[in-house]
Structures are given as structure tokens and as C-alpha cells.
Design a protein around this motif. Structure first.
Motif, PDB file in Angstrom:
ATOM      1  N   MET A 194       0.809  -1.213   0.128  1.00 26.24           N
ATOM      2  CA  MET A 194       0.005   0.223   0.195  1.00 26.24           C
ATOM      3  C   MET A 194       1.038   1.101  -0.124  1.00 26.24           C
ATOM      4  O   MET A 194       0.545   2.307  -0.466  1.00 26.24           O
ATOM      5  CB  MET A 194      -1.039   0.026   1.195  1.00 26.24           C
ATOM      6  N   ARG A 379      -4.958  -1.747   7.481  1.00 25.50           N
ATOM      7  CA  ARG A 379      -6.569  -1.488   7.389  1.00 25.50           C
ATOM      8  C   ARG A 379      -6.721  -0.214   6.542  1.00 25.50           C
ATOM      9  O   ARG A 379      -8.099   0.242   6.594  1.00 25.50           O
ATOM     10  CB  ARG A 379      -7.010  -1.380   8.919  1.00 25.50           C
ATOM     11  N   GLY A 380      -5.821   0.410   6.076  1.00 25.86           N
ATOM     12  CA  GLY A 380      -5.972   1.635   5.343  1.00 25.86           C
ATOM     13  C   GLY A 380      -5.212   2.793   5.483  1.00 25.86           C
ATOM     14  O   GLY A 380      -4.078   2.662   6.345  1.00 25.86           O
ATOM     15  N   GLY A 398      -7.955   5.700  -6.132  1.00 23.96           N
ATOM     16  CA  GLY A 398      -9.004   4.544  -5.588  1.00 23.96           C
ATOM     17  C   GLY A 398      -8.322   3.617  -4.429  1.00 23.96           C
ATOM     18  O   GLY A 398      -8.591   2.467  -4.119  1.00 23.96           O
ATOM     19  N   LEU A 399      -7.287   4.326  -3.747  1.00 22.01           N
ATOM     20  CA  LEU A 399      -6.641   3.669  -2.671  1.00 22.01           C
ATOM     21  C   LEU A 399      -7.465   3.486  -1.611  1.00 22.01           C
ATOM     22  O   LEU A 399      -8.311   4.635  -1.357  1.00 22.01           O
ATOM     23  CB  LEU A 399      -5.109   4.570  -2.351  1.00 22.01           C
ATOM     24  N   PRO A 400      -7.124   2.813  -0.652  1.00 23.95           N
ATOM     25  CA  PRO A 400      -8.247   2.680   0.683  1.00 23.95           C
ATOM     26  C   PRO A 400      -8.071   3.849   1.626  1.00 23.95           C
ATOM     27  O   PRO A 400      -7.425   3.646   2.740  1.00 23.95           O
ATOM     28  CB  PRO A 400      -7.915   1.326   1.071  1.00 23.95           C
ATOM     29  N   LYS A 402      -8.661   6.486   4.361  1.00 26.09           N
ATOM     30  CA  LYS A 402      -9.876   6.817   5.464  1.00 26.09           C
ATOM     31  C   LYS A 402      -9.442   7.722   6.485  1.00 26.09           C
ATOM     32  O   LYS A 402      -8.271   7.825   6.687  1.00 26.09           O
ATOM     33  CB  LYS A 402      -9.874   5.588   6.166  1.00 26.09           C
TER      34      LYS A 402
END
Lengths: 457, 457
Positions: A194, A379-380, A398-400, A402
Motif C-alpha cells: 500500500m 487497514r487503510g 482508488g486507494l483505501p 480513511k
């Protein structure tokens, strides 16, 4: 008196304990130790702290010495500085050193020294440079005397008062770990992937970019992931900065790096490469991190990937204490790289041993959130609201992404809300920013067991 | 304001005139120039001295600028320092520099610089080091920008404010002379042979000895003669120090020298060797001559072979002025090597152009006789009475040792007694010892022609 040491021999160092022990044996007391860092091998100093022979430590404490500090065993107040901040403090006279004892893997009789050859070769010796220039007395201790001039020299003989030849300055097998292996932890690999993704998507990964990553499992995996993307896109980095590892050495040989700018070698491949590869360049805390120079290498970084023991909702980072309040780590170059790089990414798992990493408020502010741009957990990804540019690009890719609050809550759903440690009023250590400003204090942790030994101090 | 320059580009330098001319063109005046040395190529500065735009020069003046100073053309008083003395003065704030303009044959955009590559490669850049560390503003001027990090670096980018890219910083054909040829002068060869003999006979020529000789005709011939003796006796020198030449480079390749410790490269073979030979080591005035360091390379010299424009009955040496009173040369490293080496030998012909070299009293004391051990001329060898040990060995070896008075008389029998120049009361320059003590002054020479131009200042 204040006595300083460097940490290039890391956990293999054999000089600090020996020297401090002999000084103590002669009846000197009230000592101030000013090491660039201490490691578990220096745990034998704990009794000297407890007995007051060592009044305080101004320097990084990794392990039991830090723990002893937070249980109140140290008479004076410890001072924690970053590598750049320490060099600045030594240069400016805020940390005046009476005696610098510099373990040198190779030295000539004049005092010129480097870390490149001999049985205890450790790579760079740059962290000893400020001390060699500014200490009142400078002793080079070596187990490998070479003909004058020892070259290239990391320490200038003209700054050295005495050269001491001893049997051994360290245990080579523990100076560096031998080979740096990539992690197999799925959590770490996911974080690394990520991290590499956001680096690519926000536009950092372009021809000639410069980066710093550490030697931890996630960092090495990030470097490997970035290398894959560099190969695919046919680009190369101008330089990698900071600690050097075999992973970086392989990229240098492959041609993916223009240079390695090396402050400390973390493994034997890096030690060898420094001597052998013309583009593996030794650095020092002035050149790399100097907060009051006309510039430093870190200011040219496009990317710094750094770790944390905790991070809070304002992106303040703790690298010094654990959530139980114990001081177990130094700042290293964290502040310097975070403050200087164009993008600072902190990587961490959401929790370690059921202790969540994201807190409402960090136990200790080692680095203020205003210089931390991104947090990547398994987790993000959370982006600091101060960097809407990065946030927008990460979302568009479009990356997670948050809110950091959501990441905290997700971890707490598993671990529960952690209990805060109970602190005494007493300040046992202060944390300086790289310019000398005190940005936080560390307090004595109230002992649950009430061990008499601790309380007797 | 005080502006400094280094002299590593020697007579091929294209930066000093250009920079000073532009600064003057903007209307700045009262300038103090603090070059490590100026050469004939800088003669165009003379009008700026005469007009008062340049108020004074603190630095070595070789040629017309020195002559202009001694004819009273400079408004202020010049200060002459040795290389070590200048570094000390810069470090201690006695020569505060506002702007250091550092011509660099190779530099990166960060300011790291060296003299090893590029069209204007000149070898070491060490004489610019004190200025780079201590000047208020530091500008690196280069014609050869290389990728970061320029390595090895002589100048640290962290000390540099600006990097300026220009078409050319110098004329490579005049930076160094190309090849250093050995003299064919019978007088010089005789002096060289006698010098090598006394070096051998007094016990200096032994395994691992260290020496410094200059780049003049006699010095190079001395080195060649010493090399012959070293081959014959199967010994090698630990290092040669000071300026480097092709003659030394060949000895290094042959294995007769352990290392060359190089402050400045005098020819292109030396420039190349610095980049190519691992035991050709760049130095700087702190490491080599630093009079207030904990030691300097010169303090390890067994032998220094130095020149003189005059020497007197007390062995005081003049390297600055000629017997007509004109200031035509800088001190260079003369003081530093003479004061530091275990044995200092001055070589000179008994007379030059019918001007005797040995005087009752030197016109200018550049170096006090108490650190000068031996004078070698083609008419014999004089040993300073302070060194009865050398005297005894030289006599025992059957060398042509004579009282210095006799050598003076022998020359005067040919040249006659020279007329002393007539000096004005006005002090135009002071000569500092390497520790900052003023050891002599240089006075204005009374003009025989009474040129109005000179007197108008």
C-alpha cells in the motif's frame, strides 16, 4: 564530566562498557554520558545509573537503560535528540563534551580514522564527527592500526588528542546482522504494498527521485516494492539516504540507484559496499541532517518512509516510548527526515501485541504531526488534512483512504480501548526538536510492583 | 566587505578577475581581498588597487600586485600569512570573510565540490576549506555540474549558500604546467646533490621517513637524488607532503613512497594521480599545517626542503621580498613546514643575477632562523649553530660545511656588496607568523623614478 561515544558498532560495541567501567573504577562520578545511541549490549551500565555514577544520559537509549530511566532510576534528566539535533547541540555548545571516546575500526597513529577496514569494520563513522571536532579531548580507540594516512578519513587526525590500540573494539558478528532478510509477515507486506502504491499514485515515483527508508521489516519491503515499480516504469532514483542495507546495495549494483548516501551501515553487505562501490558515499549528521547548515541531504528527499510506536489523531508520532510509558527507543533521524522530506509516510500495523498504534494522543511527541503527511496501516491509509493535494490524488487513484479516526476505531474494535499508564509528576527525560526546542517531556512511570530497588533512588 | 578566493587554479584562474570586476562595476568599494594566493594572471586587479576599489589584500601576492603594494599603491596595509596561519586566522575570526567565492572544477547542485574532474580539474581544493566553513556567504562557481553527491567532496554542500554554473572557471593549459621537467642547471644540480648527501649523512634517509619538497627546480632535483639513494639502500618513504608533482607520482607508482599527502597539484600528472591512485591523498591546510590543531601532518615530517629569496647570518629566511625591497612572493607553506619538520633545509644558489642570497640581515623575515637548520648553496653547506648534532655529523661525513659568514663572503667576492634599497617610513604590509604574531613589516620602497602615478595614492 561529559563523555561521548558513537553507535556505529551497534550491539557489537565493546568500548562503551569498558571505558565507562574503567572511569567509574577510578572513582569518577556524576558522569554525563552523551552517546549517539546505546543498545542492549550496554545494559551493564544500568547499575552505574542506579548507583548515581552515571548522573544522566543525553542520547538515545534502546532497551533497558531507557526503561531504567522511565522507572526513575536516573538521578538527572535525560535529553533525547535526533541525529541532526544532537550534531547541532554539540556544534552550538549546548551539549559540551569533555571527552569523546571514538571506537575506530581503522586508524593511523596520527588519529585519522575510518570504519571501512579491520576486523571490526562497521562502515561510516560520521556520527562521531561532531564530537571529534568539538570535544575538549578526543581519544580514538582502535584494534587495527594502519599506516598514515588512514584514508579516506571520517575523523581527522588533527582533531584527535590520543590514539589507543586495544585488542578488540567490538564483536564483528553483532556489529551488523550479516544479511538483511525481507519480511514474510503478511501484515507487513500488505503495508509495504500500500505504501508503494500511494508513492506511485501521488507522483513521487519519477525519474531522479530521492528517498529514505529505514532498516525495519516494513521499510525494506517498501524498498523492494518501489524497486519493482521502478523496473516496470524504467526509472531510477537519484539517491537513497540514511542507513544502508544489502537491499539498497543490490539496487545500486542493478543501476536503479544513482548513489547511496550512507549515515550508518546496518549489515555487512552495506559495510563492504561502502569500501567497494564508488557511488556508495559516506555521510555524517551535518551533511545529512544538519538543521542549521545551509542545507542538508535530507532536504533533497522526495520521500521518507518512517516507523512509529504510536501516532495520534493529529499525526503526532511517538518513536521513543511504548504505550506503557517506558522509554525504549531513540529518535534516530526520524525528526530530521520527517521535517525535511517533501513527503513523509509513517508505516505501522494497526496494533502490536493487542496494543493499538493509533491513539487519541501519543504518549510522547517525538515528531509533531505538522511534518507527517501519511499513515499507512494494513487497514487503510490516512492522509494528514494538511496535505489535501496528496489526499485528492490518493482518493482519485482508488486507494483505501480513511479518516485516521476510523482507523483508530477499527483497531479498537479488536483490541479494546487501551488503558493509559500511570505517570508520576517527575520528569525523567525531555524530547528536543532538532532545533533545540523542548517539544515534550517523559515522566516517571508509576511502578505497579513498587519494587524497592527502583524506589530507593 | 572581505571576499576570498583560493589559488588551486593558479595562473589559469578565470574567476577572481571576473568576480572582482563585476563587484567593482556595481559600485562596491573599500574591498578587502583575502585570496589564498594571487598570480600574474591577476595583474588586471592592479588598477583596482590603485583606484582604491580594493582597499587592501590579505593574502599571498605573486608578481605585479605585490610590487604595486611595495610601491605604495595600496590604501590599506597588506597582511601576509602562511597557509597554516591563514587557515588559523579564518577559523579564529581574525580574518572574517563575508563572501567566499570558490571556483570548483566539479560540483553538484547542492554545493558539494571537488577539483578532480571536469575541464578545469586542478586536484585538491583544500585551501578553500576554511573559507567554506567560516565565511558568512559561500558561493561555489563551477563549469562542470555533476549529479549529487559529488564525491569525494572537498567542500561540503551543507556549507554552501549558492552554486553558480558558468562557461569556464579557468584555462586548463595554465592551471598546471603539464609536465614538471627536471632542471639541467649545473648549479641547481650541484645544490641538489649536496642536499641529498647531507640528508643521507645525518641519518634522515631511513625506512619510513617523511619529507616535503617544493616544485622548484632544485626541489625536484633533490627528490630525484633522494630517490636514487632510496633505491640503492632499499628503503622507502612513508609519505611525501605538500605540493604534488609528476616526479612524486612516479615515485609513488614505483613503490618508493607509501603515500602522497597533497595540498595542491602542481602539474597534470599530479591532478590525474589524485583521482586514480588510492594512496594519493588530498589534504587541506588544517590537516597539513593547522598550527592550533592537536597536530598536523607537517609535524610528522623528518625533512623539509625549502627555498629562499634571501637568508641571513642568523638563518632568518626571506621568501617574500627581493633584495630591491619589492614584494613578489607569498609565504606559502614555508613557515609551517619549517617550524614543524624535524630538519629544515633551505636550498639556494649563492647569488641570482649578481644579487647575493646570503645577507647580514634579510630584507624581510618570513621565517625566523630558529626553525631553519641547514643552508645548502653550490659553494658549500652552512649548519645553524642551534643544531650541533647535524653539524657534527656533516663534518664527520666530510661534507663541505662552512660558516654561513664564509659563504656570504665568497659570494660577495664575486658580486660585490649589494646596495640596500631605500625605504619610506610607511608600512605597506605585515608578515604574520603562523600563530598570528607579527614578525616583520614591509615598507614602501622609495621610487627612484618618482613616478607620479605611484605617489598620487
Amino acid at each position: 564530566m561529559t563523555i561521548s561515544f558513537h553507535h556505529h558498532l551497534r550491539d557489537g560495541d565493546a568500548v562503551v562498557n569498558e571505558a565507562v567501567g574503567r572511569i567509574a573504577a577510578r572513582g569518577f562520578g556524576d558522569l554525563v554520558l552523551a552517546p549517539t545511541a546505546l543498545f542492549p549490549t550496554h545494559d551493564p551500565l544500568v547499575p552505574l545509573v542506579e548507583s548515581g555514577v552515571i548522573a544522566r544520559i543525553e542520547g538515545s537509549m534502546n532497551g533497558s537503560l531507557g526503561a531504567a530511566c522511565t522507572r526513575g532510576a536516573m538521578r538527572g534528566t535525560a535529553v533525547l535528540r535526533s541525529h541532526g539535533g544532537r550534531a547541532r547541540a554539540v556544534e552550538r555548545g549546548e551539549l559540551p563534551i569533555d571527552l569523546a571516546i571514538i571506537a575506530a575500526p581503522a586508524a593511523d597513529s596520527f588519529g585519522n580514522a575510518n570504519g571501512r577496514e579491520g576486523p571490526s569494520a562497521c562502515g561510516p563513522l560520521g556520527y562521531a564527527l561532531p564530537d571529534s571536532i568539538h570535544a575538549r579531548q578526543v581519544v580514538v580507540v582502535t584494534d587495527h592500526l594502519v599506516p598514515y594516512p588512514c584514508a579516506p578519513r571520517s575523523i581527522a587526525g588533527g582533531d584527535v588528542d590520543f590514539v589507543l590500540l586495544v585488542d578488540s573494539i567490538g564483536d564483528p558478528s553483532r556489529i551488523a546482522s550479516g544479511t538483511t532478510r525481507l519480511t514474510r509477515s503478511p501484515v507487513q507486506l500488505l503495508i509495504a504494498e500500500m505504501t508503494a502504491s500511494i508513492v506511485e499514485e501521488v507522483g513521487i515515483l519519477r525519474e531522479g527521485f530521492a528517498f529514505q527508508a529505514g532498516a525495519g521489516g516494513i521499510s525494506l519491503a517498501v524498498v523492494a516494492r518501489l524497486a519493482e515499480r521502478m523496473r516496470k516504469r524504467g526509472i531510477r532514483a537519484s539517491f537513497a539516504h540514511g542507513g544502508a542495507t544489502g537491499v539498497l546495495v543490490n539496487l545500486l549494483k542493478e543501476g536503479l540507484l544513482g548513489s547511496i548516501v550512507d549515515l550508518q551501515s546496518f549489515d555487512l553487505e552495506a559495510v563492504r559496499s561502502l569500501s567497494e562501490h564508488p557511488r556508495h558515499i559516506e555521510s555524517n549528521p551535518f551533511d545529512s541532517y544538519g538543521p542549521q547548515g545551509r542545507g542538508c541531504a535530507a532536504s533533497m528527499l522526495d520521500l521518507a518512509v518512517l516507523g512509529a510506536t504510536e501516532i495520534d489523531l493529529d499525526f503526532n508520532v511517538n518513536v521513543n516510548t511504548h504505550s506503557d510509558g517506558r522509554l525504549l527507543h531513540g529518535i534516530g533521524g526520524h525528526q530530521d527526515a520527517a521535517a525535511s522530506a517533501r513527503c513523509c509516510i509513517v508505516t505501522a500495523p494497526s496494533f502490536r501485541r493487542r496494543i493499538p498504534i493509533i491513539r487519541e494522543r501519543v504518549t510522547t511527541v517525538s515528531c509533531p504531526g505538522e511534518v507527517v503527511d501519511v499513515l499507512v496501516t494494513e487497514r487503510g491509509i490516512a492522509v494528514n488534512p494538511r496535505r489535501p493535494d496528496l489526499l485528492e490524488r490518493a482518493i482519485r487513484a482508488g486507494l483505501p483512504v480513511k479518516p485516521i479516526q476510523d482507523l483508530m476505531r477499527a483497531a479498537r474494535d479488536i483490541t479494546g480501548v487501551p488503558e493509559d499508564p500511570r505517570f508520576d509528576e517527575r520528569v525523567v527525560a525531555v524530547v528536543e526538536w532538532r532545533d533545540g526546542t523542548v517539544i515534550d517531556v517523559i515522566r516517571k512511570v508509576e511502578s505497579e510492583t513498587g519494587s524497592g530497588k527502583d524506589e530507593a533512588i
